[in-house]
Structures are given as structure tokens and as C-alpha cells.
Design a protein around this motif. Structure first.
Motif, PDB file in Angstrom:
ATOM      1  N   VAL A 184       0.839  -1.208   0.000  1.00  0.00           N
ATOM      2  CA  VAL A 184       0.000   0.000   0.000  1.00  0.00           C
ATOM      3  C   VAL A 184       0.871   1.254   0.000  1.00  0.00           C
ATOM      4  CG1 VAL A 184      -1.693   1.304   1.329  1.00  0.00           C
ATOM      5  CG2 VAL A 184      -1.959  -1.156   1.075  1.00  0.00           C
ATOM      6  N   LEU A 185       1.906   1.274   0.838  1.00  0.00           N
ATOM      7  CA  LEU A 185       2.829   2.416   0.855  1.00  0.00           C
ATOM      8  C   LEU A 185       3.540   2.556  -0.479  1.00  0.00           C
ATOM      9  CD1 LEU A 185       4.387   1.922   4.403  1.00  0.00           C
ATOM     10  CD2 LEU A 185       2.976   3.853   3.691  1.00  0.00           C
ATOM     11  N   ARG A 186       3.968   1.451  -1.050  1.00  0.00           N
ATOM     12  CA  ARG A 186       4.649   1.498  -2.346  1.00  0.00           C
ATOM     13  C   ARG A 186       3.751   2.097  -3.428  1.00  0.00           C
ATOM     14  NH1 ARG A 186       4.339  -2.072  -6.649  1.00  0.00           N
ATOM     15  NH2 ARG A 186       6.105  -1.939  -8.124  1.00  0.00           N
ATOM     16  N   ASP A 207      18.684   9.991  -1.463  1.00  0.00           N
ATOM     17  CA  ASP A 207      17.409   9.287  -1.308  1.00  0.00           C
ATOM     18  C   ASP A 207      16.782   9.520   0.060  1.00  0.00           C
ATOM     19  OD1 ASP A 207      17.120   8.064  -3.844  1.00  0.00           O
ATOM     20  OD2 ASP A 207      18.648   6.583  -3.334  1.00  0.00           O
ATOM     21  N   LEU A 208      17.597   9.508   1.106  1.00  0.00           N
ATOM     22  CA  LEU A 208      17.033   9.721   2.437  1.00  0.00           C
ATOM     23  C   LEU A 208      16.461  11.126   2.590  1.00  0.00           C
ATOM     24  CD1 LEU A 208      19.604   7.890   4.755  1.00  0.00           C
ATOM     25  CD2 LEU A 208      17.321   7.131   4.070  1.00  0.00           C
ATOM     26  N   ARG A 209      17.151  12.101   2.031  1.00  0.00           N
ATOM     27  CA  ARG A 209      16.643  13.479   2.111  1.00  0.00           C
ATOM     28  C   ARG A 209      15.370  13.632   1.275  1.00  0.00           C
ATOM     29  NH1 ARG A 209      18.483  18.194   3.984  1.00  0.00           N
ATOM     30  NH2 ARG A 209      17.751  20.120   3.001  1.00  0.00           N
ATOM     31  N   ILE A 210      15.313  13.002   0.115  1.00  0.00           N
ATOM     32  CA  ILE A 210      14.104  13.056  -0.715  1.00  0.00           C
ATOM     33  C   ILE A 210      12.943  12.397   0.020  1.00  0.00           C
ATOM     34  CG2 ILE A 210      13.070  12.187  -2.852  1.00  0.00           C
ATOM     35  CD1 ILE A 210      15.779  12.524  -4.186  1.00  0.00           C
ATOM     36  N   LEU A 211      13.223  11.265   0.652  1.00  0.00           N
ATOM     37  CA  LEU A 211      12.173  10.572   1.396  1.00  0.00           C
ATOM     38  C   LEU A 211      11.663  11.411   2.552  1.00  0.00           C
ATOM     39  CD1 LEU A 211      10.540   7.988   2.068  1.00  0.00           C
ATOM     40  CD2 LEU A 211      12.528   7.184   3.355  1.00  0.00           C
ATOM     41  N   TRP A 212      12.559  12.063   3.265  1.00  0.00           N
ATOM     42  CA  TRP A 212      12.186  12.808   4.474  1.00  0.00           C
ATOM     43  C   TRP A 212      11.516  14.138   4.159  1.00  0.00           C
ATOM     44  CZ3 TRP A 212      11.589  11.608   9.381  1.00  0.00           C
ATOM     45  CH2 TRP A 212      11.519  12.629  10.319  1.00  0.00           C
ATOM     46  N   THR A 213      12.002  14.830   3.136  1.00  0.00           N
ATOM     47  CA  THR A 213      11.517  16.187   2.866  1.00  0.00           C
ATOM     48  C   THR A 213      10.437  16.263   1.792  1.00  0.00           C
ATOM     49  OG1 THR A 213      13.301  16.556   1.258  1.00  0.00           O
ATOM     50  CG2 THR A 213      13.722  17.202   3.542  1.00  0.00           C
ATOM     51  N   ILE A 214      10.309  15.255   0.948  1.00  0.00           N
ATOM     52  CA  ILE A 214       9.348  15.326  -0.153  1.00  0.00           C
ATOM     53  C   ILE A 214       8.298  14.221  -0.050  1.00  0.00           C
ATOM     54  CG2 ILE A 214       9.041  15.184  -2.654  1.00  0.00           C
ATOM     55  CD1 ILE A 214      11.756  16.455  -2.992  1.00  0.00           C
ATOM     56  N   VAL A 215       8.748  12.982   0.029  1.00  0.00           N
ATOM     57  CA  VAL A 215       7.813  11.858  -0.044  1.00  0.00           C
ATOM     58  C   VAL A 215       6.938  11.769   1.201  1.00  0.00           C
ATOM     59  CG1 VAL A 215       7.642   9.358  -0.254  1.00  0.00           C
ATOM     60  CG2 VAL A 215       9.340  10.601  -1.597  1.00  0.00           C
ATOM     61  N   LEU A 216       7.543  11.813   2.372  1.00  0.00           N
ATOM     62  CA  LEU A 216       6.754  11.659   3.601  1.00  0.00           C
ATOM     63  C   LEU A 216       5.753  12.798   3.826  1.00  0.00           C
ATOM     64  CD1 LEU A 216       9.306  10.155   6.151  1.00  0.00           C
ATOM     65  CD2 LEU A 216       7.563   9.001   4.802  1.00  0.00           C
ATOM     66  N   PRO A 217       6.125  14.075   3.615  1.00  0.00           N
ATOM     67  CA  PRO A 217       5.101  15.124   3.781  1.00  0.00           C
ATOM     68  C   PRO A 217       3.918  14.981   2.830  1.00  0.00           C
ATOM     69  CG  PRO A 217       7.294  16.085   3.834  1.00  0.00           C
ATOM     70  CD  PRO A 217       7.470  14.660   3.419  1.00  0.00           C
ATOM     71  N   SER A 219       2.705  12.160   1.906  1.00  0.00           N
ATOM     72  CA  SER A 219       2.076  10.857   2.163  1.00  0.00           C
ATOM     73  C   SER A 219       1.485  10.787   3.563  1.00  0.00           C
ATOM     74  CB  SER A 219       3.106   9.735   1.971  1.00  0.00           C
ATOM     75  OG  SER A 219       3.740   9.825   0.714  1.00  0.00           O
ATOM     76  N   ARG A 220       1.060  11.914   4.116  1.00  0.00           N
ATOM     77  CA  ARG A 220       0.539  11.906   5.487  1.00  0.00           C
ATOM     78  C   ARG A 220      -0.687  11.001   5.626  1.00  0.00           C
ATOM     79  NH1 ARG A 220       1.531  17.641   5.043  1.00  0.00           N
ATOM     80  NH2 ARG A 220       3.344  18.260   6.286  1.00  0.00           N
ATOM     81  N   ALA A 221      -1.541  10.981   4.611  1.00  0.00           N
ATOM     82  CA  ALA A 221      -2.774  10.194   4.704  1.00  0.00           C
ATOM     83  C   ALA A 221      -2.472   8.710   4.842  1.00  0.00           C
ATOM     84  CB  ALA A 221      -3.653  10.450   3.482  1.00  0.00           C
ATOM     85  N   VAL A 222      -1.670   8.171   3.928  1.00  0.00           N
ATOM     86  CA  VAL A 222      -1.380   6.739   3.976  1.00  0.00           C
ATOM     87  C   VAL A 222      -0.500   6.397   5.172  1.00  0.00           C
ATOM     88  CG1 VAL A 222       0.671   6.835   2.499  1.00  0.00           C
ATOM     89  CG2 VAL A 222      -0.715   4.775   2.524  1.00  0.00           C
ATOM     90  N   ILE A 223       0.377   7.294   5.585  1.00  0.00           N
ATOM     91  CA  ILE A 223       1.200   7.051   6.777  1.00  0.00           C
ATOM     92  C   ILE A 223       0.321   6.930   8.013  1.00  0.00           C
ATOM     93  CG2 ILE A 223       2.936   8.063   8.293  1.00  0.00           C
ATOM     94  CD1 ILE A 223       4.126   6.922   5.782  1.00  0.00           C
ATOM     95  N   ALA A 224      -0.681   7.803   8.130  1.00  0.00           N
ATOM     96  CA  ALA A 224      -1.583   7.743   9.282  1.00  0.00           C
ATOM     97  C   ALA A 224      -2.369   6.443   9.300  1.00  0.00           C
ATOM     98  CB  ALA A 224      -2.534   8.940   9.253  1.00  0.00           C
ATOM     99  N   LYS A 309      -8.739   8.253   1.686  1.00  0.00           N
ATOM    100  CA  LYS A 309      -7.719   8.747   0.758  1.00  0.00           C
ATOM    101  C   LYS A 309      -6.486   7.862   0.773  1.00  0.00           C
ATOM    102  CE  LYS A 309      -4.775  12.748  -0.220  1.00  0.00           C
ATOM    103  NZ  LYS A 309      -4.372  14.097   0.218  1.00  0.00           N
ATOM    104  N   GLY A 310      -6.034   7.473   1.957  1.00  0.00           N
ATOM    105  CA  GLY A 310      -4.814   6.685   2.050  1.00  0.00           C
ATOM    106  C   GLY A 310      -4.950   5.308   1.447  1.00  0.00           C
ATOM    107  N   MET A 311      -6.040   4.614   1.725  1.00  0.00           N
ATOM    108  CA  MET A 311      -6.202   3.246   1.246  1.00  0.00           C
ATOM    109  C   MET A 311      -6.527   3.203  -0.241  1.00  0.00           C
ATOM    110  SD  MET A 311      -5.401   1.229   3.557  1.00  0.00           S
ATOM    111  CE  MET A 311      -5.921  -0.237   2.698  1.00  0.00           C
ATOM    112  N   LEU A 312      -7.448   4.060  -0.699  1.00  0.00           N
ATOM    113  CA  LEU A 312      -7.832   4.007  -2.105  1.00  0.00           C
ATOM    114  C   LEU A 312      -6.712   4.457  -3.023  1.00  0.00           C
ATOM    115  CD1 LEU A 312     -11.538   5.241  -2.087  1.00  0.00           C
ATOM    116  CD2 LEU A 312     -10.643   2.930  -2.212  1.00  0.00           C
TER     117      LEU A 312
END
Length: 318
Positions: A184-186, A207-217, A219-224, A309-312
Motif C-alpha cells: 500500500v505504501l509502495r 534518497d534519504l533526504r528526498i524521502l524525508w523532505t518530499i515523499v513523507l510530507p 504521504s501523510r494520509a497513507v502514513i496515518a 484517501k490513504g487506502m484508495l
């Protein structure tokens, strides 16, 4: 000469006449707005569903707050509250076995959820980059584990060989990662515009900076949603503790609740209170059930707005 006149063409988007409901010419019947009878039927069905969910919960809460006399007069579960008392909760939270079990459950849930989310996010981000090393083989391996498992005995022997029995790590590591949650996260990560990550990579971000500063912000819905999945799983888990732990003082809250409800064994320190008549065994059982339900009931409304939103999005984009 007779002049030909064409009939007026009614536009699809024309406003409805006063007092008449407008419907698109080709709209199916089931897409029409419901009438008063339909709205009343929906209200009745929703009210019945809510009653079916809340009525058992009401009985559990009222019974946990009832005195032993009220429970005896009702012959068991109490429907109408009489003589409300909090003595069951006071005894459970007075520092005995239930208090220790609740703290253990909270600690395992927090530590396990943090570890599971870290591994799942890193794994999902790596699998969402199509050019990563071993991307396809790793994805196929994870998918295979969803259909083929080693079984209980090999898993127990592995945990025993690693020396994890009678440790809290045995409550976290065997069920730390869910392949479904990673997929689901993928799927959600793959839906993020590649222009954002490419521009950050051109600016020198790793990659770690991209994940932390771009991808995670983004993806708040699916992360929650995935965080809630892991947290509820750890909080409700009892099987791992029943087979990997032999020390009664290390048991989490769910196992204590099983001992109360199924085996009718009072918690350590409360047997005397039940024998002397201060407490009812049934009130103690219901109080422990309420304590086990409260964290999930409190957290769920805060995550509910992100659930759809996160699941769909994760499922469709995957």
C-alpha cells in the motif's frame, strides 16, 4: 407556402422548472437523488446499525460501573445503571497486575509501531524506485510470503534459537512487517510526481533526504492509516505472548483479559477484593474490556479522515 418549423431543443444543462426535479436524460435510475421514502429508509438502516454497535458497548460499560449487588439483581449483565461505582477501575489501576500489563501493552505498541513503520517506509520507498538494485526479485519475494508461510513450529524454533523467548522482542519482531502494508505504501509513493524527486536529485539531494523532505510530507494520509493498522495490531495481539512468554509478570493486557474472561482467574492482588464481596467478577471482566477498547476508540476518529484517501490511493496507484 408553408414554413417548416423545428421543435425547440431542450438543453441538457437547462435549469429545472419550478416545482419539478430535473434529471439528466441518460442517467440510470439508481443514480437519481433519493426521495423522502429513500432518505427515511437510509436513516432507519443507519440507526439500526449504530444501535447494533453501541448497545453491546453500553452494556459492557454499565456493567463495569455497577456494584456487586446490582450485578446480582440483574442476574449478570446490567442494562439500566443503578448504583454507579468506579471501584473496579480503582482496583485495576492501583498498581497491580493489570496496571503493569497495561504499561507493557503501551510500551510494546509504541516501540513496535515505530519499528514497523520505519522498516515498512524504507522498504516501500526502495521498491517504488523501479531502477533500484534487485527491485523485481525483492518484490517477488515479498509477494511470495503473502501466500506461503513457514508455519508455527519453524517460527517458534527460530525465535528460540535467536534467544528471544521470554523477552519483549518476541512480541515485536515475529510480526513486525506486513507485506500488505508495504505494498500500500509502495503504491502511494509511486503516485508521487517524479518531477519533484528528479528536481531534488538535480539539486544534490540523496534518497534519504528526498524521502524525508518530499515523499513523507506528501504521504501523510497513507502514513496515518498504516500507523493505525500497526498500532491496533500490536495493541490487540495476544498469540505471541501466549507462546513466547512464560513469565506471568511480562504478559500484556490482552492476555490478562483472556485469563479473566475465559479462565475466570482474577488478577494478582484482586482475589481478596472479589472474595470479600467488594467487587463482582463480572464487573472486573467488563472493566478490563473497556480498558482494552479505549485506546482504539480514541485514536480511530483522528485517523478516519485519512482512511479513504490513504487506502484508495495506495490501492489504485499500486
Amino acid at each position: 407556402m408553408s414554413t417548416l418549423t423545428t421543435p425547440p431543443v431542450r438543453k441538457t444543462g437547462a435549469p429545472p422548472r419550478p416545482g419539478r426535479r430535473w434529471a439528466a436524460p441518460d442517467r440510470p435510475v439508481w443514480e437519481e437523488p433519493p426521495g423522502r421514502a429513500g432518505l427515511a429508509g437510509k436513516a432507519v438502516v443507519l440507526a439500526a446499525a449504530c444501535l447494533a454497535v453501541l448497545f453491546p458497548l453500553w452494556i459492557v460499560i454499565v456493567t463495569s460501573l455497577s456494584t456487586k449487588q446490582t450485578v446480582n439483581e440483574a442476574g449478570g449483565l446490567v442494562l439500566v445503571p443503578q448504583g454507579i461505582t468506579f471501584i473496579a477501575y480503582q482496583e485495576l489501576l492501583s498498581g497491580g497486575q493489570v496496571t503493569r500489563a497495561a504499561l507493557i501493552s503501551v510500551g510494546v505498541t509504541l516501540a513496535g509501531t515505530a519499528f514497523s513503520m520505519t522498516v515498512s517506509v524504507l522498504g516501500a520507498y526502495g521498491l517504488s524506485r523501479s531502477g533500484s538494485l534487485g527491485h523485481r526479485w525483492m518484490l517477488m519475494t515479498l509477494l511470495a510470503t503473502m501466500f506461503f508461510g513457514a508455519g508455527l513450529i519453524p517460527t517458534y524454533l527460530l525465535v528460540q534459537t535467536l534467544g528471544l523467548t521470554d523477552t519483549y522482542l518476541a512480541l515485536i519482531l515475529p510480526s513486525a512487517v506486513s507485506v500488505f502494508n508495504i505494498l500500500v505504501l509502495r503504491g502511494f509513493f509511486m503516485g508521487i510526481s517524479p518531477e519533484l524527486t528528479d528536481s531534488a536529485r538535480i539539486d544534490g539531494a540523496g534518497d534519504l533526504r528526498i524521502l524525508w523532505t518530499i515523499v513523507l510530507p506528501l504521504s501523510r494520509a497513507v502514513i496515518a492509516v498504516i500507523t493505525l493498522f500497526y498500532a491496533v495490531g500490536y495493541w490487540s495481539a495476544w498469540f505471541n505472548a501466549s507462546i513466547y512468554l512464560s513469565d506471568q509478570d511480562m504478559m500484556p493486557l490482552q492476555n490478562i483479559m483472556i485469563q479473566l474472561v475465559q479462565k475466570q482467574e482474577p488478577p494478582v492482588g484482586m482475589g481478596q477484593a472479589i472474595k470479600t464481596g467488594r467487587l463482582s467478577q463480572l464487573s472486573v471482566q467488563m472493566a478490563v474490556m473497556v480498558m482494552a477498547l479505549v485506546p482504539v476508540a480514541v485514536l480511530s476518529p483522528f485517523v478516519q479522515k485519512h482512511f479513504k484517501k490513504g487506502m484508495l490511493t495506495g490501492a489504485v496507484k499500486g
